[in-house]
Scaffold this motif. Structure first.
Motif, PDB file in Angstrom:
ATOM      1  N   SER A  55     -20.982  -5.905  42.507  1.00  0.00           N
ATOM      2  CA  SER A  55     -22.175  -5.326  42.820  1.00  0.00           C
ATOM      3  C   SER A  55     -22.646  -4.169  42.130  1.00  0.00           C
ATOM      4  CB  SER A  55     -22.371  -5.240  44.379  1.00  0.00           C
ATOM      5  OG  SER A  55     -23.417  -4.749  45.011  1.00  0.00           O
ATOM      6  N   ALA A  56     -21.735  -3.223  41.734  1.00  0.00           N
ATOM      7  CA  ALA A  56     -21.976  -2.147  41.211  1.00  0.00           C
ATOM      8  C   ALA A  56     -22.403  -2.227  39.880  1.00  0.00           C
ATOM      9  CB  ALA A  56     -20.925  -1.162  41.196  1.00  0.00           C
ATOM     10  N   LEU A  57     -22.338  -3.368  39.235  1.00  0.00           N
ATOM     11  CA  LEU A  57     -22.399  -3.770  37.699  1.00  0.00           C
ATOM     12  C   LEU A  57     -24.261  -3.984  37.767  1.00  0.00           C
ATOM     13  CD1 LEU A  57     -19.904  -6.095  36.678  1.00  0.00           C
ATOM     14  CD2 LEU A  57     -20.008  -3.843  35.993  1.00  0.00           C
ATOM     15  N   LYS A  58     -24.795  -4.098  39.063  1.00  0.00           N
ATOM     16  CA  LYS A  58     -26.015  -4.415  38.820  1.00  0.00           C
ATOM     17  C   LYS A  58     -27.224  -3.300  38.331  1.00  0.00           C
ATOM     18  CE  LYS A  58     -27.831  -6.104  42.392  1.00  0.00           C
ATOM     19  NZ  LYS A  58     -28.160  -6.334  43.866  1.00  0.00           N
ATOM     20  N   GLY A  59     -27.966  -3.581  37.382  1.00  0.00           N
ATOM     21  CA  GLY A  59     -29.048  -2.744  37.231  1.00  0.00           C
ATOM     22  C   GLY A  59     -28.994  -2.250  35.934  1.00  0.00           C
ATOM     23  N   VAL A  60     -30.044  -1.595  35.129  1.00  0.00           N
ATOM     24  CA  VAL A  60     -30.168  -0.968  34.107  1.00  0.00           C
ATOM     25  C   VAL A  60     -30.751   0.395  33.820  1.00  0.00           C
ATOM     26  CG1 VAL A  60     -31.279  -1.546  31.518  1.00  0.00           C
ATOM     27  CG2 VAL A  60     -30.987  -3.341  33.256  1.00  0.00           C
ATOM     28  N   GLU A  61     -30.119   1.259  33.343  1.00  0.00           N
ATOM     29  CA  GLU A  61     -30.631   2.565  33.326  1.00  0.00           C
ATOM     30  C   GLU A  61     -31.138   2.992  31.910  1.00  0.00           C
ATOM     31  OE1 GLU A  61     -28.598   6.757  34.326  1.00  0.00           O
ATOM     32  OE2 GLU A  61     -27.138   5.145  35.161  1.00  0.00           O
ATOM     33  N   THR A  62     -32.265   3.532  31.889  1.00  0.00           N
ATOM     34  CA  THR A  62     -32.946   3.877  30.492  1.00  0.00           C
ATOM     35  C   THR A  62     -32.742   5.495  30.337  1.00  0.00           C
ATOM     36  OG1 THR A  62     -34.517   2.530  31.460  1.00  0.00           O
ATOM     37  CG2 THR A  62     -34.535   2.871  29.303  1.00  0.00           C
ATOM     38  N   GLN A  63     -32.762   5.704  29.100  1.00  0.00           N
ATOM     39  CA  GLN A  63     -32.927   7.230  28.738  1.00  0.00           C
ATOM     40  C   GLN A  63     -33.184   7.144  27.107  1.00  0.00           C
ATOM     41  OE1 GLN A  63     -29.581   9.287  30.664  1.00  0.00           O
ATOM     42  NE2 GLN A  63     -29.903  10.946  29.236  1.00  0.00           N
ATOM     43  N   ASP A  64     -34.229   8.135  26.980  1.00  0.00           N
ATOM     44  CA  ASP A  64     -35.041   8.223  25.767  1.00  0.00           C
ATOM     45  C   ASP A  64     -35.283   6.890  25.275  1.00  0.00           C
ATOM     46  OD1 ASP A  64     -33.672  10.925  25.650  1.00  0.00           O
ATOM     47  OD2 ASP A  64     -32.238  10.391  24.206  1.00  0.00           O
ATOM     48  N   GLY A  65     -35.723   6.095  26.221  1.00  0.00           N
ATOM     49  CA  GLY A  65     -36.459   4.795  25.996  1.00  0.00           C
ATOM     50  C   GLY A  65     -35.299   3.809  25.657  1.00  0.00           C
ATOM     51  N   ARG A  66     -33.934   4.032  25.708  1.00  0.00           N
ATOM     52  CA  ARG A  66     -32.883   3.168  25.457  1.00  0.00           C
ATOM     53  C   ARG A  66     -32.336   2.506  26.671  1.00  0.00           C
ATOM     54  NH1 ARG A  66     -29.993   5.385  20.278  1.00  0.00           N
ATOM     55  NH2 ARG A  66     -28.863   3.258  20.458  1.00  0.00           N
ATOM     56  N   GLY A  85     -14.849  -2.225  34.789  1.00  0.00           N
ATOM     57  CA  GLY A  85     -14.613  -1.020  34.452  1.00  0.00           C
ATOM     58  C   GLY A  85     -16.013  -0.242  33.924  1.00  0.00           C
ATOM     59  N   LYS A  86     -16.960  -0.799  33.882  1.00  0.00           N
ATOM     60  CA  LYS A  86     -18.358  -0.142  32.925  1.00  0.00           C
ATOM     61  C   LYS A  86     -18.957   0.842  33.756  1.00  0.00           C
ATOM     62  CE  LYS A  86     -19.400  -3.169  29.187  1.00  0.00           C
ATOM     63  NZ  LYS A  86     -20.326  -4.118  28.556  1.00  0.00           N
ATOM     64  N   PRO A  87     -19.252   0.451  35.095  1.00  0.00           N
ATOM     65  CA  PRO A  87     -19.857   1.712  35.761  1.00  0.00           C
ATOM     66  C   PRO A  87     -19.269   2.920  35.650  1.00  0.00           C
ATOM     67  CG  PRO A  87     -20.120  -0.217  37.143  1.00  0.00           C
ATOM     68  CD  PRO A  87     -19.018  -0.619  36.112  1.00  0.00           C
ATOM     69  N   ALA A  88     -17.758   3.006  35.840  1.00  0.00           N
ATOM     70  CA  ALA A  88     -17.139   4.188  35.980  1.00  0.00           C
ATOM     71  C   ALA A  88     -17.239   4.754  34.537  1.00  0.00           C
ATOM     72  CB  ALA A  88     -15.754   3.918  36.450  1.00  0.00           C
ATOM     73  N   THR A  89     -17.233   4.181  33.436  1.00  0.00           N
ATOM     74  CA  THR A  89     -17.147   4.832  31.886  1.00  0.00           C
ATOM     75  C   THR A  89     -18.509   4.972  31.542  1.00  0.00           C
ATOM     76  OG1 THR A  89     -16.673   2.575  31.393  1.00  0.00           O
ATOM     77  CG2 THR A  89     -14.845   3.999  31.857  1.00  0.00           C
ATOM     78  N   LYS A  90     -19.394   4.509  31.980  1.00  0.00           N
ATOM     79  CA  LYS A  90     -20.696   4.684  31.457  1.00  0.00           C
ATOM     80  C   LYS A  90     -21.324   6.091  31.115  1.00  0.00           C
ATOM     81  CE  LYS A  90     -24.672   3.372  33.551  1.00  0.00           C
ATOM     82  NZ  LYS A  90     -25.749   2.726  34.293  1.00  0.00           N
ATOM     83  N   ARG A  91     -21.697   6.401  29.609  1.00  0.00           N
ATOM     84  CA  ARG A  91     -22.286   7.646  29.403  1.00  0.00           C
ATOM     85  C   ARG A  91     -23.483   7.433  28.588  1.00  0.00           C
ATOM     86  NH1 ARG A  91     -18.956   8.607  32.136  1.00  0.00           N
ATOM     87  NH2 ARG A  91     -16.925   9.619  31.905  1.00  0.00           N
ATOM     88  N   TYR A  92     -24.429   8.510  28.630  1.00  0.00           N
ATOM     89  CA  TYR A  92     -25.290   8.296  27.454  1.00  0.00           C
ATOM     90  C   TYR A  92     -25.105   9.374  26.334  1.00  0.00           C
ATOM     91  CZ  TYR A  92     -29.972   8.066  25.098  1.00  0.00           C
ATOM     92  OH  TYR A  92     -30.625   7.850  24.035  1.00  0.00           O
ATOM     93  N   GLU A  93     -24.799   8.806  25.378  1.00  0.00           N
ATOM     94  CA  GLU A  93     -24.489  10.090  24.069  1.00  0.00           C
ATOM     95  C   GLU A  93     -25.646  10.090  23.134  1.00  0.00           C
ATOM     96  OE1 GLU A  93     -20.467   9.582  22.723  1.00  0.00           O
ATOM     97  OE2 GLU A  93     -19.943   8.406  24.368  1.00  0.00           O
ATOM     98  N   LYS A  94     -26.149  11.210  23.009  1.00  0.00           N
ATOM     99  CA  LYS A  94     -27.233  11.169  22.208  1.00  0.00           C
ATOM    100  C   LYS A  94     -26.952  10.787  20.652  1.00  0.00           C
ATOM    101  CE  LYS A  94     -30.535  14.338  23.671  1.00  0.00           C
ATOM    102  NZ  LYS A  94     -31.028  13.223  24.807  1.00  0.00           N
ATOM    103  N   GLY A  95     -27.933   9.943  20.100  1.00  0.00           N
ATOM    104  CA  GLY A  95     -27.477   9.418  18.759  1.00  0.00           C
ATOM    105  C   GLY A  95     -26.896   8.030  18.704  1.00  0.00           C
ATOM    106  N   LEU A  96     -25.927   7.710  19.915  1.00  0.00           N
ATOM    107  CA  LEU A  96     -25.090   6.670  19.926  1.00  0.00           C
ATOM    108  C   LEU A  96     -25.658   5.778  20.940  1.00  0.00           C
ATOM    109  CD1 LEU A  96     -21.464   7.447  20.336  1.00  0.00           C
ATOM    110  CD2 LEU A  96     -22.486   5.933  18.680  1.00  0.00           C
ATOM    111  N   GLY A  97     -26.347   6.290  21.842  1.00  0.00           N
ATOM    112  CA  GLY A  97     -27.027   5.455  23.147  1.00  0.00           C
ATOM    113  C   GLY A  97     -25.927   5.233  24.074  1.00  0.00           C
TER     114      GLY A  97
END
Ligand code: ATP
Ligand code: MG
Length: 484
Positions: free
Chosen positions: A238-249, A284-296
């Motif tokens: 259930s925790a895998l649900k949804g999409v986050e956006t940052q800098d339009g990505r 393992g994705k929710p626990a490791t998700k990061r937004y990195e400038k330039g990388l996305g």
């Protein structure tokens, strides 16, 4: 409606019931599956009277062993076609709030049909001589079967609250049979979610297995999600649900992706545990998700975290923490490797390492990776699949040449200890690792002589001397080998 009852065991049951002066009916899943034309391996017979007594008489006539389950008031024999035929007296049930185990008393066929979970599961047919095969359908189950509907015989709030396993069963049957749950029952599942607390996780995981073995498992997970059961049953999914956006990505919705991967893998495997690996490959994705400038968006190390979480999920659902779990962990851990291989270069050395780490599960890993391609762009999918074909060919070539799949290092820790008269220590690991790396990198062939030579070289670098035992013989590795 009348069903064909030419099966030998039905005739015997009918005759013996008549002698005893009781009425017997086939009921539940077998009747449903017969009408649907699905194979069915267990036959439930309900008797208005003593079920085990009838079973004993039928067993005596057919020569089948009769297993009596006194605690449940049931008895079982095997039919001539190898089906399990279970006999039970017709029951009337009443439930208390704190348990899904009702108190039961003797009842009629109708009482017994009333305690069934769904109209399509309450169907029965007669084993009486006068109307053999006649279907008894008090709740219009035949019509629901025709229209593909899952409906409870009683008010759904009563059916589900009495035994909340039925909520999960409703979703399982909908998935297995491609049926719809009627809206009032679907709403009732959401309302009664709190009742899930009295369920044992083992029963829920049995239903999950059946959902995973269905033609389109995503149907079941979506129904669990819509009824809000998913966050109780599999919070990590259930925790895998949804999409986050940052800098339009944004990143892809890992929940939708996961369900697509599970549906993708269905035509390629009937291995339940490979299907579990598909379901859990990205947890393992929710626990490791990061937004990195330039990388996305990145999910660095999600395969390592995910493999660890497989243990948590298995424990939570009380599934076996055995080699099946380890297999799922291994596939989750390795699921990025074939893709990485394609992105760099498919060198012999990289292929050998993948073969060594995956061992006999290499084909399953490739099947998982192919299912993991879920791009909407057909050309992208085709390109990835072609790349994986290349990897598969390369894997085969290298395996034929080097036999890495069940690779056992030709020099063991034991040999090193005896040769140099040492106890377990760091040096042994270093030597073993060095030999393994040399073989996997193709610097030495996968054989003993080459491995022993490298062992000597490395040992002398580490300052180790060959030992002489108390008889004065040099306990060298060749001697150990010839003893072995
Ligand atoms: P399958 O064998 O594919 O799991 P089934 O419907 O035969 O499906 P069983 O668990 O074998 O399921 O049960 C046989 C019958 O017993 C069902 O068809 C149903 O009539 C009844 N039944 C089973 N579980 C329940 C339950 N939790 N509540 C009410 N009735 C049930
Ligand atoms: Mg059954």
């Amino acid at each position: 409606m009348k069903l064909d009852c030419s099966k030998h065991v039905f005739k015997i049951i009918s005759e013996e019931a008549e002698i005893m002066g009781v009425r017997a009916y086939v009921i539940g899943g077998y009747v449903r599956d017969r009408i649907l034309g699905r194979p069915s391996k267990d036959i439930d017979v309900v008797v208005e009277g003593d079920g085990p007594a009838l079973a004993r008489r039928v067993g005596a006539r057919t020569g089948s062993h009769v297993a009596i389950f006194a605690r449940f008031g049931t008895a079982m024999i095997h039919s001539e076609d190898g089906e399990e035929v279970e006999f039970v007296g017709a029951r009337k049930e009443s439930y208390s709030r704190d348990s899904r185990k009702p108190s039961v008393s003797r009842g009629t066929l109708r009482d017994d049909q009333l305690r069934r979970d769904f109209t399509i599961n309450a169907l029965s047919f007669s084993l009486q001589k006068e109307d053999m095969g006649e279907v008894y359908d008090p709740f219009n189950g035949l019509e629901d079967l025709r229209n593909g509907l899952i409906r409870t015989p009683l008010d759904p709030d009563t059916t589900f609250s009495d035994d909340p396993l039925r909520m999960v069963r409703a979703i399982r049957f909908a998935t297995q049979l491609g049926f719809s749950i009627v809206p009032e029952a679907l709403e009732s599942i959401g309302r009664n979610r709190g009742r899930m607390a009295i369920l044992s996780p083992e029963r829920v995981s049995e239903e999950l297995h059946k959902i995973l073995m269905s033609p389109r498992p995503s149907v079941g997970f979506d129904l669990m999600d819509r009824t809000t059961l998913l966050e109780l049953i599999l919070p990590a999914l259930s925790a895998l649900k949804g999409v986050e956006t940052q800098d339009g990505r944004g990143h892809k919705d890992n929940y939708r992706h996961t369900l697509q991967v599970v549906d993708n893998i269905v035509p390629h495997t009937d291995n339940l545990w490979l299907r579990w690996a598909a379901l859990l490959h990205d947890i393992g994705k929710p626990a490791t998700k990061r937004y990195e400038k330039g990388l996305g968006w990145t999910f660095h190390g999600h395969e390592v975290v995910g493999a660890r979480m497989v243990y948590e999920v298995f424990k939570y659902l009380r599934m076996p923490l055995n080699e099946k779990m380890k297999y799922v962990q291994k596939l989750v851990l390795l699921h990025l490797r074939p893709i990485a291989l394609v992105q760099e270069e498919v060198t012999d050395s990289a292929v050998r390492r993948l073969l060594f780490d995956a061992g006999d599960d290499i084909d399953d890993l490739m099947t998982l990776c192919e299912a993991d391609i879920t791009s909407k762009n057909d050309r992208t999918v085709a390109r990835h699949l072609a790349n994986f074909q290349l990897v598969r060919r390369k894997l085969q070539e290298v395996e034929e040449k080097d036999r890495i799949r069940n690779f056992q290092p030709p020099v063991t820790g034991e040999m090193i200890m005896q040769t140099y008269g040492i106890k377990p220590c760091r040096e042994i690991g270093i030597i073993k690792e060095c030999i393994k790396d040399a073989i996997l990198d193709g610097r030495i062939p996968n054989d003993r002589d080459a491995a022993l030579a490298l062992m000597r070289e490395k040992a002398s670098e580490l300052g180790l001397k060959e030992s002489h035992d108390r008889y004065g013989f040099c306990a060298n590795a060749e001697k150990l080998l010839s003893d072995a």
